[in-house]
Design an enzyme around this catalytic site. Structure first.
Site, mmCIF file in Angstrom:
data_model
loop_
_atom_site.group_PDB
_atom_site.id
_atom_site.type_symbol
_atom_site.label_atom_id
_atom_site.label_comp_id
_atom_site.label_asym_id
_atom_site.label_seq_id
_atom_site.Cartn_x
_atom_site.Cartn_y
_atom_site.Cartn_z
ATOM 1 N N ASP A 69 8.056 4.850 16.559
ATOM 2 C CA ASP A 69 8.703 3.988 15.570
ATOM 3 C C ASP A 69 8.529 4.625 14.199
ATOM 4 O O ASP A 69 7.919 5.694 14.074
ATOM 5 C CB ASP A 69 8.113 2.568 15.599
ATOM 6 N N HIS A 74 21.337 -3.392 19.198
ATOM 7 C CA HIS A 74 22.095 -4.521 18.634
ATOM 8 C C HIS A 74 21.907 -4.631 17.120
ATOM 9 O O HIS A 74 22.655 -5.348 16.451
ATOM 10 C CB HIS A 74 21.739 -5.835 19.335
#
Length: 350
Positions: free
Chosen positions: A219, A257
């Site tokens: 990340d 998304h």
């Protein structure tokens, strides 16, 4: 009021329906109020239903007006979070409905951080700028806050932590369904990278369920700095738009998304470069919309799509759109499997 016919009845029903929509925010903010007051935890810790006065005495506020509290509790009953039971002497007492387990701060699958994060003022403000986000030059969040949601989170550590805790709670619910509904998908995998894995909740669950898999958490550097220090899991900071650590499998859970199709294809291309052509795969966990479905979860999926429109510029996608962006990123195709969750699993092959 006198009714004069069917049209009047329909008009009243239509009015009531519109009023309910207008005050839709009441559900969100009454829920937030209940969480801030700790109502669920107070009743839960009492180990039995509580009378109004007893509950009032436990609240973290002084001079509670019991009539005002009663009205909040009555609304929570309407929301099916609480229920009313009567004692032998006829006194009303408040007990928890099953849904309330998600509203306890100490619950393993608590949604409290998500509730507090999504209903705080800075995250409500962009919804007032929805019309300004219809253009191609910025989301409603950017128009309202003067920065992207990711820049906001990076500059507001407390909100970033709340966001990641909220995602962790969501992840616990989702990952349980992912693992139980897709065990065969993880068989034969020897290494896996969780791209955009937040604090490591997903990758830890996968590592615990499949200890033979070498797992890596990937990340942004500031997210990795606040992630869990997990045994047997490597943590790497970086930018998924530039490169992704190599592994036999990549998992993207609730990532794509957040991004439009163009950016999602860029991310998928980096993932394609990171997995082997033979035996590699990318596991996407996201909503697969069926616009014609009347399934009970369909309205929730559409709400999440509007959330993406307002805050991230991303979208929830239909099967056809998933197939299109997967092939545009250079993959041969994908297979969608439904699990016991709002989201589905999109298994992508080189």
């Amino acid at each position: 009021m006198a009714f004069h016919g069917k049209d009047d009845v329909l008009d009243i029903k239509a009015q009531a329906h519109v009023w309910k929509i207008i005050y839709g925010f009441a559900d969100s903010l009454v829920l937030r109020c209940a969480v801030e007051l700790g109502i669920v935890d107070i009743i839960d810790n009492n180990n039995q239903p509580m009378a109004l006065a007893d509950l009032a005495s436990k609240l973290p506020v002084s001079d509670v007006n019991c009539d005002n509290l009663y009205r909040i509790l009555r609304y929570l009953v309407k929301m099916e979070i609480l229920r009313v039971e009567k004692s032998d002497d006829g006194q009303k007492k408040y007990a928890l409905e099953p849904i309330a387990t998600l509203l306890s701060r100490n619950a393993k699958r608590s949604m409290v951080p998500m509730i507090l994060g999504m209903t705080q003022k800075d995250f409500m403000t962009p919804w007032h700028s929805m019309k300004d986000g219809l253009s191609d030059n910025g989301t409603a969040f950017e128009k309202a806050m003067g920065m992207t949601i990711w820049e906001y989170l990076e500059g507001h550590p407390d909100q970033s932590q709340l966001f990641n805790e909220g995602m962790a709670g969501e992840t616990r619910l989702l990952t349980s369904s992912l693992i139980s509904g897709s065990r065969d998908m993880f068989q034969g995998i020897d290494s896996l990278v969780d791209v955009g894995g937040g604090n490591g909740t997903t990758v830890k669950a996968i590592s615990d369920a499949f200890p033979h898999i070498k797992c890596t958490l990937f990340d942004l550097p500031h997210v990795i700095a606040n992630s869990y220090d997990l045994p047997n899991i490597e943590r790497i900071g970086g930018d998924m738009f530039k490169s992704v650590p190599s592994a036999q499998a990549i998992i993207l859970k609730l990532i794509l998304h957040d991004w439009n199709d163009e950016d999602s294809i860029k991310i998928l291309k980096q993932c394609r470069n990171a997995v082997p052509k033979d035996g590699g795969k990318v596991i996407i966990v996201d909503v697969a919309l069926d616009e014609e479905s009347d399934h009970e979860l369909s309205s929730t999926r559409l709400i999440l799509d509007i959330d993406m429109l307002v805050n991230t510029g991303g979208k929830e996608r239909t099967k056809e759109v998933w197939e299109k962006i997967v092939k545009s990123a250079g993959f041969s195709g994908c297979k969608i499997r439904h699990i016991a969750a709002i989201q589905s699993v999109i298994e992508v092959f080189p």
